[in-house]
Design a protein around this motif. Structure first.
Motif, PDB file in Angstrom:
ATOM      1  N   ARG A  14       0.776  -1.256   0.156  1.00 42.60           N
ATOM      2  CA  ARG A  14      -0.157   0.093   0.103  1.00 42.60           C
ATOM      3  C   ARG A  14       0.711   1.179  -0.061  1.00 42.60           C
ATOM      4  O   ARG A  14       0.558   2.119  -0.633  1.00 42.60           O
ATOM      5  CB  ARG A  14      -0.972   0.028   1.121  1.00 42.60           C
ATOM      6  CG  ARG A  14      -2.167  -0.986   1.013  1.00 42.60           C
ATOM      7  CD  ARG A  14      -3.287  -0.594   2.256  1.00 42.60           C
ATOM      8  NE  ARG A  14      -2.493  -1.241   3.520  1.00 42.60           N
ATOM      9  CZ  ARG A  14      -2.603  -2.654   3.655  1.00 42.60           C
ATOM     10  NH1 ARG A  14      -3.206  -3.550   2.909  1.00 42.60           N
ATOM     11  NH2 ARG A  14      -2.079  -3.074   4.973  1.00 42.60           N
ATOM     12  N   LYS A  17       2.433   1.711  -3.435  1.00 44.78           N
ATOM     13  CA  LYS A  17       1.500   1.951  -4.395  1.00 44.78           C
ATOM     14  C   LYS A  17       1.000   3.501  -4.398  1.00 44.78           C
ATOM     15  O   LYS A  17       1.282   4.088  -5.264  1.00 44.78           O
ATOM     16  CB  LYS A  17       0.400   1.167  -4.302  1.00 44.78           C
ATOM     17  CG  LYS A  17      -0.835   1.519  -5.226  1.00 44.78           C
ATOM     18  CD  LYS A  17      -1.922   0.410  -5.122  1.00 44.78           C
ATOM     19  CE  LYS A  17      -2.988   0.565  -6.074  1.00 44.78           C
ATOM     20  NZ  LYS A  17      -4.116  -0.523  -6.218  1.00 44.78           N
ATOM     21  N   ARG A  18       1.053   3.994  -2.998  1.00 45.81           N
ATOM     22  CA  ARG A  18       0.688   5.502  -2.716  1.00 45.81           C
ATOM     23  C   ARG A  18       1.716   6.252  -3.244  1.00 45.81           C
ATOM     24  O   ARG A  18       1.783   7.168  -3.871  1.00 45.81           O
ATOM     25  CB  ARG A  18       0.473   5.654  -1.239  1.00 45.81           C
ATOM     26  CG  ARG A  18      -0.061   7.098  -0.649  1.00 45.81           C
ATOM     27  CD  ARG A  18      -0.258   7.181   0.598  1.00 45.81           C
ATOM     28  NE  ARG A  18      -0.870   5.927   1.431  1.00 45.81           N
ATOM     29  CZ  ARG A  18      -0.147   5.335   2.288  1.00 45.81           C
ATOM     30  NH1 ARG A  18       0.863   5.910   2.829  1.00 45.81           N
ATOM     31  NH2 ARG A  18      -0.694   4.089   2.907  1.00 45.81           N
ATOM     32  N   ARG A  19       3.081   6.016  -2.966  1.00 50.44           N
ATOM     33  CA  ARG A  19       4.204   6.726  -3.435  1.00 50.44           C
ATOM     34  C   ARG A  19       4.512   6.672  -5.055  1.00 50.44           C
ATOM     35  O   ARG A  19       4.768   7.892  -5.185  1.00 50.44           O
ATOM     36  CB  ARG A  19       5.518   6.048  -2.782  1.00 50.44           C
ATOM     37  CG  ARG A  19       6.878   6.627  -3.153  1.00 50.44           C
ATOM     38  CD  ARG A  19       6.978   7.968  -2.015  1.00 50.44           C
ATOM     39  NE  ARG A  19       8.264   8.618  -2.478  1.00 50.44           N
ATOM     40  CZ  ARG A  19       9.058   8.951  -1.727  1.00 50.44           C
ATOM     41  NH1 ARG A  19       9.114   8.350  -0.255  1.00 50.44           N
ATOM     42  NH2 ARG A  19      10.246   9.382  -1.983  1.00 50.44           N
ATOM     43  N   ALA A  20       4.111   5.675  -5.616  1.00 50.69           N
ATOM     44  CA  ALA A  20       4.039   5.794  -6.837  1.00 50.69           C
ATOM     45  C   ALA A  20       3.081   6.429  -7.397  1.00 50.69           C
ATOM     46  O   ALA A  20       3.264   7.413  -8.467  1.00 50.69           O
ATOM     47  CB  ALA A  20       3.855   4.244  -7.578  1.00 50.69           C
ATOM     48  N   ALA A  21       1.943   6.524  -6.734  1.00 57.79           N
ATOM     49  CA  ALA A  21       0.874   7.090  -7.360  1.00 57.79           C
ATOM     50  C   ALA A  21       1.054   8.789  -7.097  1.00 57.79           C
ATOM     51  O   ALA A  21       0.754   9.694  -7.879  1.00 57.79           O
ATOM     52  CB  ALA A  21      -0.572   7.136  -6.835  1.00 57.79           C
ATOM     53  N   THR A  22       1.663   9.189  -5.857  1.00 61.45           N
ATOM     54  CA  THR A  22       2.058  10.726  -5.701  1.00 61.45           C
ATOM     55  C   THR A  22       3.036  11.055  -6.841  1.00 61.45           C
ATOM     56  O   THR A  22       2.948  12.334  -6.784  1.00 61.45           O
ATOM     57  CB  THR A  22       2.688  10.993  -4.289  1.00 61.45           C
ATOM     58  OG1 THR A  22       3.746   9.938  -4.038  1.00 61.45           O
ATOM     59  CG2 THR A  22       1.487  10.645  -3.337  1.00 61.45           C
ATOM     60  N   ASN A  24       2.929  10.229  -9.930  1.00 62.08           N
ATOM     61  CA  ASN A  24       2.306   9.841 -11.231  1.00 62.08           C
ATOM     62  C   ASN A  24       3.096   8.729 -11.890  1.00 62.08           C
ATOM     63  O   ASN A  24       3.152   8.883 -13.290  1.00 62.08           O
ATOM     64  CB  ASN A  24       2.194  11.120 -11.876  1.00 62.08           C
ATOM     65  CG  ASN A  24       1.128  11.034 -12.952  1.00 62.08           C
ATOM     66  OD1 ASN A  24       0.248  10.251 -12.935  1.00 62.08           O
ATOM     67  ND2 ASN A  24       1.082  11.920 -13.946  1.00 62.08           N
ATOM     68  N   SER A  26       3.420   4.272 -12.408  1.00 62.82           N
ATOM     69  CA  SER A  26       3.144   2.833 -12.028  1.00 62.82           C
ATOM     70  C   SER A  26       4.306   2.395 -10.970  1.00 62.82           C
ATOM     71  O   SER A  26       5.409   2.974 -10.928  1.00 62.82           O
ATOM     72  CB  SER A  26       3.200   2.248 -13.133  1.00 62.82           C
ATOM     73  OG  SER A  26       4.503   1.676 -13.701  1.00 62.82           O
ATOM     74  N   ILE A  27       3.979   1.333 -10.239  1.00 60.24           N
ATOM     75  CA  ILE A  27       4.816   0.698  -9.401  1.00 60.24           C
ATOM     76  C   ILE A  27       6.166   0.302 -10.022  1.00 60.24           C
ATOM     77  O   ILE A  27       7.186   0.511  -9.486  1.00 60.24           O
ATOM     78  CB  ILE A  27       4.381  -0.364  -8.445  1.00 60.24           C
ATOM     79  CG1 ILE A  27       3.286   0.117  -7.552  1.00 60.24           C
ATOM     80  CG2 ILE A  27       5.373  -1.267  -7.790  1.00 60.24           C
ATOM     81  CD1 ILE A  27       2.415  -0.966  -6.728  1.00 60.24           C
TER      82      ILE A  27
END
Length: 115
Positions: A14, A17-22, A24, A26-27
């Motif tokens: 989680r 995934k959050r770090r990748a989303a911030t 912008n 993908s993992i």
């Protein structure tokens, strides 16, 4: 392109995934440069979750060091010596690679005979 599978605990996944989303990303796009560094053996800086805090700490240190140097070079020498000793005590600075390993808390180099 080959695919690898890595098993992660739920909380770690989680956070990743959050770090990748911030960012912008993908993992895969986030971790690929790290894997490349390991595979190539560049040995460069490893990206961590503490990057922003470390950047702030370094900027703060630089400002405080400049102010101390203006006020008193001796104060700066003592503060730097104390910081290096604390880092060595915590295993963050290898004494064999520290050019100032012989500097004491007072900011002065110790004598060769240990005095």
């Amino acid at each position: 392109m080959p695919v690898i599978t890595i098993q992660l605990e739920g909380e770690l996944h989680r956070r990743l995934k959050r770090r990748a989303a911030t960012a912008n990303l993908s993992i895969s796009a986030l971790v690929r440069p790290l894997i490349e560094d390991v595979a190539i053996g560049r040995g460069g800086y490893i990206f961590t979750g503490q990057d922003e805090l470390m950047g702030i700490a370094i900027q703060t240190y630089a400002l405080v060091a400049e102010m101390a140097a203006d006020q008193s070079p001796q104060l700066l020498a003592r503060g730097t010596a104390n910081a290096r000793l604390l880092m060595r005590d915590r295993g963050l600075l290898d004494p064999s690679e520290d050019p100032l390993a012989d500097v004491g808390r007072d900011g002065f180099r110790r004598e060769e005979d240990g005095q």
